[in-house]
Design an enzyme around this catalytic site. Sequence first.
Site, short mmCIF file in Angstrom:
data_model
loop_
_atom_site.label_atom_id
_atom_site.label_comp_id
_atom_site.label_asym_id
_atom_site.label_seq_id
_atom_site.Cartn_x
_atom_site.Cartn_y
_atom_site.Cartn_z
N THR A 2 0.85 -1.19 0.00
CA THR A 2 0.00 0.00 0.00
C THR A 2 0.88 1.24 0.00
OG1 THR A 2 -1.97 0.92 1.02
CG2 THR A 2 -0.18 0.36 2.50
N ALA A 157 -0.16 5.93 -7.08
CA ALA A 157 -1.09 4.92 -7.61
C ALA A 157 -0.91 4.72 -9.11
CB ALA A 157 -2.54 5.32 -7.30
N CYS A 160 2.75 2.58 -8.88
CA CYS A 160 2.87 1.36 -8.07
C CYS A 160 1.66 0.45 -8.27
CB CYS A 160 3.00 1.74 -6.60
SG CYS A 160 3.08 0.32 -5.49
N THR A 163 -0.84 -0.07 -5.24
CA THR A 163 -1.49 1.13 -4.72
C THR A 163 -2.60 1.53 -5.69
OG1 THR A 163 0.60 1.88 -3.75
CG2 THR A 163 -1.10 3.55 -4.05
#
Length: 183
Positions: A2, A157, A160, A163
């Site tokens: 995350t 986001a 990754c 994420t």
Amino acid sequence: MTTILTVRKGNQVVVGGDGQVSLGNTVMKGNARKVRRLYRGEVIAGFAGGTADAFTLFERFEGQLEKHQGHLVRAAVDLAKDWRSDRALRKLEAMLIVANKESTLIITGTGDVVEPQHGALAIGSGGNFAEAAARALIDNTDLTAKEIVEKSLNIAADICVFTNHSLTIEEITIDAQLEDKSK
């Protein structure tokens, strides 16, 4: 994993995180709440790592906050000591970012309690992307802390795979008296 990011700028402290829960290479859930308020709403905490492990740490940390009457640094240091010395806790795979009006800290399973040098701090698989974006935005824009957290998490986001764009963002407004003391 995350991405959790905190930014301290002006009279704001903001902690945000994405909602993706992955099991290996599979997305299991997209709207998990990994950032929450603790200790009468005075502390914001976010976690990266194993969800079950993080909930255990949230409970322990909240217990330490109660024990130390909301004193963030003492609670963090005691949690880190417990985490490092307790056999069961040592196996937990998670990291925490905690913040209140006075301090922002990262707590790790190796017993580290670190306060950031700059106004931003991030953990998790997209943490480096989010922190780099946040530091650039802090230094080069007039965006608020909340806007910086949102933009930086969205950048992470985009880069990754662990994420996503489902964000939870919490903020604390710092009293003018506290802000003057910190200068």
